[in-house]
Design a protein around this motif. Sequence first.
Motif, PDB file in Angstrom:
ATOM      1  N   THR A 132       0.840  -1.198   0.000  1.00 41.59           N
ATOM      2  CA  THR A 132       0.000   0.000   0.000  1.00 41.59           C
ATOM      3  C   THR A 132       0.870   1.241   0.000  1.00 41.59           C
ATOM      4  O   THR A 132       1.788   1.367   0.815  1.00 41.59           O
ATOM      5  N   ASP A 170     -11.291   3.574  -9.757  1.00 40.68           N
ATOM      6  CA  ASP A 170     -10.461   2.490  -9.231  1.00 40.68           C
ATOM      7  C   ASP A 170     -10.604   2.475  -7.713  1.00 40.68           C
ATOM      8  O   ASP A 170     -10.207   3.424  -7.021  1.00 40.68           O
ATOM      9  N   ARG A 172      -9.036   1.085  -5.511  1.00 42.84           N
ATOM     10  CA  ARG A 172      -7.791   1.035  -4.748  1.00 42.84           C
ATOM     11  C   ARG A 172      -7.379   2.425  -4.254  1.00 42.84           C
ATOM     12  O   ARG A 172      -6.547   2.541  -3.352  1.00 42.84           O
ATOM     13  N   LYS A 188      -3.913   1.107  -2.694  1.00 38.67           N
ATOM     14  CA  LYS A 188      -3.721  -0.282  -2.278  1.00 38.67           C
ATOM     15  C   LYS A 188      -3.167  -1.122  -3.432  1.00 38.67           C
ATOM     16  O   LYS A 188      -3.407  -0.825  -4.600  1.00 38.67           O
ATOM     17  N   PHE A 189      -2.438  -2.160  -3.061  1.00 37.40           N
ATOM     18  CA  PHE A 189      -1.931  -3.156  -4.026  1.00 37.40           C
ATOM     19  C   PHE A 189      -1.253  -2.461  -5.213  1.00 37.40           C
ATOM     20  O   PHE A 189      -1.669  -2.594  -6.366  1.00 37.40           O
ATOM     21  N   ASP A 194       0.839   2.139 -11.753  1.00 36.96           N
ATOM     22  CA  ASP A 194       0.519   3.237 -10.845  1.00 36.96           C
ATOM     23  C   ASP A 194       1.654   4.250 -10.750  1.00 36.96           C
ATOM     24  O   ASP A 194       1.476   5.325 -10.166  1.00 36.96           O
TER      25      ASP A 194
END
Length: 364
Positions: A132, A170, A172, A188-189, A194
């Motif tokens: 993260t 998204d 995340r 996250k993840f 990214d």
Amino acid sequence: MVRIVSSWFQSELGESAGSQTTKRGAVQTLLQIFRLLYLFAESISLCILYEWRPLHQIDGKEKDISSELGIAALALTAEDYASSVQRSDDNDGGGTSRHTMTDAAAINLAERSPRFEDASGHANVTVQLGDTAFLNCKVLDLQDKTVSWVRRHEQELHLLTVGMQTYSTDSRFSLHFQHPNDWRLQIKFARPRDEGIYECQVSIHPPRIYTVRLIVAVPSVEMVDDHGRVIEEKIYKTGSTIELKCVVSKVPGPTANIMWRHGLRILNYDTSRGGISVKTDLLPYGAVSRLYIANASQRDAGNYTCNISESSWTTVVVHILNGEHPAAMQHGQSSSSERRPLVISMLVVVMASWFFMWKCSFSR
């Protein structure tokens, strides 16, 4: 002027003390009118003076300070304004009287305007693949302004959050405010896609921008032998000790979170079998972990996995032999590579023979 007129009317009033009451009322009315006219003229003069207000530089942009002062500036009396002008004239010869109040106001406004705690205006954040990522944005004196996160991709801007609301499709991405002033963006993840530039923006004109560059580190996880060569399988004899070596590199920092598995069974904390131990040495940007299994048997054969996350792992196949010496099997596996030089030598001999035969036939 109003004092002269007032004195004249009062003297006239004294000389004609026996005049009618209506005359006295008319004089008082005229006095009130002149007082109102005086106050009106004083207000007009103040407005004209403030029309000469200067523009000050704040953060490289021209800003009209008097507009920020608003009604508070006009609330000064003529005596207060005159005294401030006099003080300024005494200090610099009268050349900067108009700047006396606006300079102090400019400094005060600059201190109270929204700004970032990190004065550099930018930061780099490195996160390991699958972990993260936290992108911090600490804003001072936000007042009633709004903080937004956007992602800059080439020439496009993608809105992620506005205030406490998340607008990214998204799931995340989310905003997690940390008291007292950290507008933290959470991802996250983390994935390689990214990576890039993220901007924390404060809604003033022009907007204040804090830039964060996100780097997603993809770890290298390899199973190696005693010489550091990458391996895919190892062979052991029944009753010997299995020793596997896993090297983790290209991570943001030292990591001890290395898991060993035999099939689906986690070995790090396995006490059911006995004779299993794990030793991990931390490195500045990774680790070296060794797995030891004493008194190997057929049940210990199979796939062994070393991983630091669900997306970073490697596997080696372990063979357990009954009777045949492992060196013999390894020799048999490498027999094809050992025959390769012989084949090359034979080809060289054939080509040389062909060349001499061709030369002899040509000479005839």
